[in-house]
Design a protein around this motif. Structure first.
Motif, short mmCIF file in Angstrom:
data_model
loop_
_atom_site.label_atom_id
_atom_site.label_comp_id
_atom_site.label_asym_id
_atom_site.label_seq_id
_atom_site.Cartn_x
_atom_site.Cartn_y
_atom_site.Cartn_z
N UNK A 33 7.62 6.51 -11.56
CA UNK A 33 7.86 7.92 -11.29
C UNK A 33 9.22 8.18 -10.68
N UNK A 34 9.54 9.46 -10.56
CA UNK A 34 10.80 9.84 -9.95
C UNK A 34 10.64 9.97 -8.43
N UNK A 35 11.69 10.44 -7.79
CA UNK A 35 11.69 10.53 -6.33
C UNK A 35 10.69 11.55 -5.80
N UNK A 36 10.39 12.57 -6.58
CA UNK A 36 9.50 13.63 -6.12
C UNK A 36 8.03 13.23 -6.21
N UNK A 37 7.70 12.40 -7.18
CA UNK A 37 6.28 12.04 -7.35
C UNK A 37 5.88 10.76 -6.62
N UNK A 38 6.83 9.93 -6.23
CA UNK A 38 6.51 8.66 -5.58
C UNK A 38 5.71 8.84 -4.28
N UNK A 39 6.08 9.78 -3.40
CA UNK A 39 5.27 9.93 -2.17
C UNK A 39 3.82 10.33 -2.45
N UNK A 40 3.60 11.13 -3.49
CA UNK A 40 2.23 11.52 -3.83
C UNK A 40 1.42 10.32 -4.31
N UNK A 41 2.05 9.47 -5.11
CA UNK A 41 1.35 8.28 -5.57
C UNK A 41 1.11 7.29 -4.43
N UNK A 42 2.04 7.20 -3.49
CA UNK A 42 1.84 6.33 -2.33
C UNK A 42 0.65 6.80 -1.50
N UNK A 43 0.53 8.11 -1.33
CA UNK A 43 -0.64 8.65 -0.62
C UNK A 43 -1.91 8.37 -1.40
N UNK A 44 -1.82 8.39 -2.73
CA UNK A 44 -2.98 8.07 -3.57
C UNK A 44 -3.41 6.63 -3.40
N UNK A 45 -2.44 5.71 -3.30
CA UNK A 45 -2.77 4.30 -3.07
C UNK A 45 -3.47 4.14 -1.73
N UNK A 46 -2.95 4.79 -0.70
CA UNK A 46 -3.57 4.69 0.62
C UNK A 46 -4.98 5.26 0.59
N UNK A 81 -8.99 1.05 -10.61
CA UNK A 81 -8.19 1.78 -11.61
C UNK A 81 -7.29 2.80 -10.92
N UNK A 82 -7.80 3.47 -9.90
CA UNK A 82 -6.99 4.43 -9.16
C UNK A 82 -5.80 3.77 -8.49
N UNK A 83 -6.01 2.60 -7.91
CA UNK A 83 -4.90 1.88 -7.26
C UNK A 83 -3.86 1.47 -8.29
N UNK A 84 -4.31 0.98 -9.45
CA UNK A 84 -3.38 0.56 -10.50
C UNK A 84 -2.57 1.74 -11.04
N UNK A 85 -3.23 2.87 -11.28
CA UNK A 85 -2.53 4.05 -11.79
C UNK A 85 -1.51 4.55 -10.77
N UNK A 86 -1.88 4.58 -9.51
CA UNK A 86 -0.95 5.02 -8.48
C UNK A 86 0.22 4.05 -8.33
N UNK A 87 -0.03 2.75 -8.45
CA UNK A 87 1.05 1.78 -8.35
C UNK A 87 2.04 1.95 -9.50
#
Length: 74
Positions: free
Chosen positions: A38-51, A26-32
């Motif tokens: 998301x916008x440009x500012x939140x995308x890096x945070x979600x990418x770190x969340x996927x990792x 579920x965490x991977x799906x939400x981050x994806x």
């Protein structure tokens, strides 16, 4: 009496494994979704969340073999 306790513990740990795998999935799906929607500012945070979620799944799945390896070789 000990058979009941053993059965309870086995069911609990088996259920914990599926529960944690579901949580990581579920965490991977939400981050994806956050990366794509998301916008440009939140995308890096979600990418770190996927990792982080992927590393968590790998560590969770490999914990048992790692412990056995350490027990055998130490």
């Amino acid at each position: 009496m000990f058979n009941r306790i053993s059965g309870l513990l086995e069911a609990l740990f088996t259920d914990m494994q599926t529960t944690f795998l579901t949580i990581f999935t579920i965490g991977i799906l939400i981050c994806a979704v956050g990366v794509f929607a998301g916008d440009e500012h939140s995308a890096p945070k979600f990418k770190k969340g996927i990792i982080t979620c992927v590393i968590g799944v790998i560590v969770f799945l490999l914990a048992d073999p790692i412990i056995e390896y350490v027990k055998v070789n130490l």
